[in-house]
Motif scaffolding. Structure first.
Motif, mmCIF file in Angstrom:
data_model
loop_
_atom_site.group_PDB
_atom_site.id
_atom_site.type_symbol
_atom_site.label_atom_id
_atom_site.label_comp_id
_atom_site.label_asym_id
_atom_site.label_seq_id
_atom_site.Cartn_x
_atom_site.Cartn_y
_atom_site.Cartn_z
ATOM 1 N N VAL A 197 33.996 42.888 53.054
ATOM 2 C CA VAL A 197 32.710 42.508 52.474
ATOM 3 C C VAL A 197 32.725 41.019 52.178
ATOM 4 N N THR A 198 31.528 40.428 52.053
ATOM 5 C CA THR A 198 31.408 39.050 51.585
ATOM 6 C C THR A 198 30.909 39.089 50.144
ATOM 7 N N ILE A 199 31.547 38.333 49.271
ATOM 8 C CA ILE A 199 31.189 38.308 47.853
ATOM 9 C C ILE A 199 31.187 36.867 47.357
ATOM 10 N N GLY A 200 30.162 36.525 46.563
ATOM 11 C CA GLY A 200 30.118 35.197 45.969
ATOM 12 C C GLY A 200 30.146 35.204 44.460
ATOM 13 N N ASP A 201 29.932 36.364 43.853
ATOM 14 C CA ASP A 201 29.846 36.496 42.403
ATOM 15 C C ASP A 201 31.206 36.910 41.841
ATOM 16 N N PRO A 202 31.820 36.098 40.964
ATOM 17 C CA PRO A 202 33.116 36.469 40.379
ATOM 18 C C PRO A 202 33.067 37.806 39.638
ATOM 19 N N GLY A 203 31.888 38.162 39.101
ATOM 20 C CA GLY A 203 31.769 39.446 38.416
ATOM 21 C C GLY A 203 31.996 40.619 39.355
ATOM 22 N N ILE A 204 31.511 40.491 40.597
ATOM 23 C CA ILE A 204 31.722 41.559 41.579
ATOM 24 C C ILE A 204 33.191 41.611 41.986
#
Length: 304
Positions: free
Chosen positions: A90-97
């Motif tokens: 997956v691609t993620i940009g949010d540190p929370g995720i």
């Protein structure tokens, strides 16, 4: 080894892209991902994963949206679904995720993608130390900067080699606000654009969805004539974005990049082949949209 990543707008197009020998399909839906050609249902995502894996290809699912509290509670369940469906990463940009991915011990690898934020190897390596298997670089980088990042990055980095470049994103519904202010109605919001008053030839595509308003550069990216330079830098993840190149036209564009990739790997690249493939890309690219190399050939000191 070069990984050619391509967006897909339908199950049929996904099959055609796989048959064309694209390595990875990039899909998702708007609740969790940004600027996708289409929102796939869970059943469709699962089917595309099955189709890709049957041909030994991969599926990357976009989870790079700007997540507010109302969607955070949906993340763990979505991770469960993606593990069941067989998403490869997956691609993620949010540190929370990323925190939730680690907290729930999700087995799916992630690539760091905060849109325009990744402009140095230091940032790539910061997230590599926190589990990222790769990073998506900002579109506004020059060749010289790409060389420096690639030389010092601890994980593979991804660049856009074809497709539209988003230059502005606002969570506000700017299109709706505009038409409300002017008391106008738009019959077709799929082909809206804005222009600079002093440069009427500019054509900044704009659309609005549940994630807000997205504005794209006048020129779409085409780095096919410069792929040899990317190989020299060691950048091995090449992204094709078909958000504005629909149907079979995008498949044909992808085929040219597949052929270019193979020729480069086989040491069979030539100016003649480059020109031939580049002409094919231009032939299948939408006639109303222009192509360019973005920031790739600019001098870093000239970028303002």
């Amino acid at each position: 080894m070069v990984e050619l990543i391509a967006t897909a707008e339908s199950i049929n197009q996904a099959k055609l892209l796989i048959d064309a020998d694209v390595d990875t399909l990039y899909i998702g839906e708007a609740t969790f991902g940004l600027r996708l050609p289409v929102n796939f249902s869970p059943a469709e995502i699962k089917e595309i994963c099955h189709i890709a894996h049957a041909k030994h290809k991969k599926v990357c699912v976009a989870m790079n949206a700007i997540i507010h509290n109302d969607r955070v509670k949906l993340i763990p369940g979505y991770f469960d679904f993606l593990q069941e469906a067989g998403a490869d990463y997956v691609t993620i940009g949010d540190p929370g995720i990323i925190h939730l991915l680690n907290k729930h011990e999700v087995s799916i690898p992630y690539v760091y993608d905060p849109h325009t934020m990744v402009t140095s190897a230091k940032q790539v390596n910061f997230w590599a130390k926190r589990g990222a298997k790769g990073a998506v670089l900002a579109r506004e980088l020059t060749y010289e900067e790409l060389i420096s990042i690639s030389e010092h990055a601890d994980v593979p980095v991804e660049v856009l080699v074809y497709g539209a470049t988003c230059i502005h994103h606002s969570k506000r519904p700017l299109v709706t606000n505009y038409f409300s202010y002017t008391n106008e109605k738009s019959a077709n919001q799929e082909h809206l654009f804005i222009s600079e008053p002093k440069k009427p030839e500019t054509h900044y595509s704009i659309y609005e969805d549940m994630n807000g308003t997205h504005i794209f550069d006048t020129n779409d990216i085409n780095l096919l004539p410069h792929l040899e330079k990317l190989v020299d830098t060691g950048i091995s993840k090449w992204k094709l974005d078909g958000i504005y190149t629909p149907g079979r036209a995008f498949v044909e564009v992808a085929k040219q990049f597949v052929q270019a990739k193979q020729a480069l790997l086989d040491k069979a690249w030539s100016d003649e082949l480059k020109e031939k493939l580049n002409l094919k890309v231009k032939e299948h690219h939408p006639s109303e949209r222009t192509l360019g190399e973005g920031f790739f050939l600019k001098n870093p000191n000239d970028v303002q």
